[in-house]
Design a protein around this motif. Structure first.
Motif, PDB file in Angstrom:
ATOM      1  N   GLN A   1      38.269  34.784  38.456  1.00  5.28           N
ATOM      2  CA  GLN A   1      39.508  34.216  39.141  1.00  5.28           C
ATOM      3  C   GLN A   1      38.729  32.803  38.433  1.00  5.28           C
ATOM      4  OE1 GLN A   1      38.262  31.742  42.508  1.00  5.28           O
ATOM      5  NE2 GLN A   1      40.619  32.534  43.593  1.00  5.28           N
TER       6      GLN A   1
ATOM      7  N   ASP B   1      40.976  35.986  50.783  1.00  2.00           N
ATOM      8  CA  ASP B   1      42.818  36.223  49.766  1.00  2.00           C
ATOM      9  C   ASP B   1      41.624  36.614  48.890  1.00  2.00           C
ATOM     10  OD1 ASP B   1      43.856  35.212  52.658  1.00  2.00           O
ATOM     11  OD2 ASP B   1      43.707  33.267  51.416  1.00  2.00           O
ATOM     12  N   LEU B   2      40.602  36.547  48.274  1.00  2.31           N
ATOM     13  CA  LEU B   2      40.615  36.649  46.623  1.00  2.31           C
ATOM     14  C   LEU B   2      40.533  38.567  46.878  1.00  2.31           C
ATOM     15  CD1 LEU B   2      40.605  36.264  43.443  1.00  2.31           C
ATOM     16  CD2 LEU B   2      37.727  35.141  44.805  1.00  2.31           C
TER      17      LEU B   2
ATOM     18  N   ALA C   1      41.189  41.327  48.557  1.00  2.71           N
ATOM     19  CA  ALA C   1      42.393  41.514  49.148  1.00  2.71           C
ATOM     20  C   ALA C   1      42.882  41.518  47.871  1.00  2.71           C
ATOM     21  CB  ALA C   1      43.614  41.285  50.160  1.00  2.71           C
ATOM     22  N   LYS C   2      43.222  41.440  46.727  1.00  3.63           N
ATOM     23  CA  LYS C   2      43.822  40.881  45.242  1.00  3.63           C
ATOM     24  C   LYS C   2      43.241  41.750  45.065  1.00  3.63           C
ATOM     25  CE  LYS C   2      45.808  36.607  45.924  1.00  3.63           C
ATOM     26  NZ  LYS C   2      45.800  34.718  45.430  1.00  3.63           N
ATOM     27  N   SER C   3      41.683  41.906  44.847  1.00  2.48           N
ATOM     28  CA  SER C   3      40.671  42.301  44.195  1.00  2.48           C
ATOM     29  C   SER C   3      40.236  44.128  43.960  1.00  2.48           C
ATOM     30  CB  SER C   3      39.247  41.495  43.868  1.00  2.48           C
ATOM     31  OG  SER C   3      39.429  40.129  43.136  1.00  2.48           O
ATOM     32  N   LYS C   4      40.472  43.816  45.864  1.00  2.00           N
ATOM     33  CA  LYS C   4      40.836  45.408  46.636  1.00  2.00           C
ATOM     34  C   LYS C   4      39.126  45.176  45.846  1.00  2.00           C
ATOM     35  CE  LYS C   4      44.935  47.662  44.570  1.00  2.00           C
ATOM     36  NZ  LYS C   4      45.513  48.146  44.170  1.00  2.00           N
TER      37      LYS C   4
END
Length: 378
Positions: free
Chosen positions: A62, A296-297, A299-302
């Motif tokens: 990030q 949140d991060l 979820a984006k990074s799986k």
């Protein structure tokens, strides 16, 4: 000399200083900062290293996506030590001498960190956020070590306090036969001496094994009110199952290093009721700002949100804050000064305080319990 003639001289001097500064700071280039991590990525403790790395990397990615720190993107070099001290020491030398890292971060384990300590101390390389609460990394003060989490003394004190509150006074300690286990045992002995109670049995398991029969044979006849366990998730799971098969109905308590999510997964239905002390905010509460941010991060990074990945995320955030305070051309010495300047900073529900005389950021400890379906409760 006229000002016009002096300007090129000054510019050349500034460039020379910058080049010298870079030459004195391995792992630093005009566009990057390289960090090193040795941890278990294979073997019985692999999930601990994987989760710690995932949490750190999510934050670094990030930061890099936003341009890095002062234009430098953070690179993380990882080496697998399989949770073995000899491999960790070898990896540390390679990270410093071959990979030329700026600092070491997110090591996993007491025996591995202990084996690496003489190497990074002699090389004067900062060692940040190890996944261990051992006292040997805390006292006496080593100016290159920065602990983000609470200590095993803090964790075992909280566990004993809670057990005594509910009337449990007879304890057994099941611990790994190495520096990690000894650190947890020392914490238990210290807490019992301070608060009361009695340790009626002490028994060990070898690191990276699940041979728990001897320990079960020693502890079960003593019928302790509670068993405090200081090992990694594979051996803990084997021990809990074996004790339950022998009819034991008392309480099981762990310190945080066990790897909470990994233990819950390993135990399945047998995990219900097992208590684990934690040193980071509860990963499943969206009311906590840093957890909401990480979720949140993640979820984006799986990647999975769990106690270990949250710890990795927090360690990365603390490092970046220290790096920002280290100046535009950071050196290892300015990084140390930058970290020491972090005083009572709130990282979204997790407060961190360092100083030149204190490199232990937090004493935060919480108790959680594994509920139905492997879900964690507070």
């Amino acid at each position: 000399m006229s000002l016009a003639l002096l300007r090129p001289v000054l510019a050349f001097a500034a460039l020379a200083c910058a080049l010298v500064s870079h030459a004195q700071s391995p792992g630093v280039t005009p566009t990057s900062i390289t960090l090193g991590q040795s941890a278990a990525f294979t073997g019985p403790a692999a999930q601990l290293g994987i989760q710690m790395r995932d949490g750190m990397k999510a934050y670094f990615d990030q930061v890099n996506a936003q341009g890095g720190v002062n234009g430098r993107k953070i690179q993380l070099v990882t080496r697998d030590d399989q949770y073995e001290p000899k491999l960790s020491a070898e990896n540390t030398k390679k990270l410093i001498d071959e990979d030329r890292v700026f600092a070491l971060i997110g090591y996993v384990g007491t025996p591995t960190s202990a084996a690496s300590m003489p190497i990074f101390t002699e090389a004067k390389v900062p060692f940040i956020g190890p996944f261990t609460g051992a006292e040997l990394l805390r006292a006496p003060l080593n100016r290159f070590i920065f602990n983000v989490r609470a200590s095993y003394y803090d964790e075992t004190d909280k566990i004993v306090e809670q057990l005594l509150t509910v009337g449990m006074k007879r304890f057994a300690v099941f611990y790994q036969n190495d520096a990690y286990g000894q650190a947890g045992l020392a914490g238990m002995e210290r807490a019992v001496k301070s608060r009361g109670g009695e340790i009626v049995s002490r028994s060990t398991v070898e690191r990276n094994t699940v041979d728990v029969a001897k320990a079960v044979g020693e502890i079960r006849p003593k019928s302790p009110d509670a068993i405090v366990m200081v090992s990694a998730y594979k051996s803990i799971a084997a021990f809990v199952r074996a004790m339950k098969k022998q009819g034991y109905t008392g309480q099981f308590h762990n310190v945080s290093f066990v790897g909470s999510k990994a233990l819950a997964d390993e135990l399945g239905a047998d995990g219900q009721g097992v208590v684990i002390s934690q040193v980071v905010p509860f990963p499943y509460s969206q009311a906590i700002p840093v957890i909401r941010e990480f979720s949140d991060l993640a979820a984006k990074s799986k990647i999975d949100v769990n106690f270990s990945s949250v710890e990795g995320y927090l360690v990365a955030k603390v490092f970046v804050e220290g790096l920002k305070r280290a100046g535009k051309v950071p050196t290892r010495e300015t990084l140390i000064a930058g970290l020491e300047a972090i005083n009572d900073v709130d990282f979204g529900g997790f407060n961190v305080s360092f100083s030149p005389t204190n490199h232990n950021a937090s004493r935060y400890v919480d108790l959680t319990i594994i509920g139905r379906g492997g879900k964690f409760l507070r």
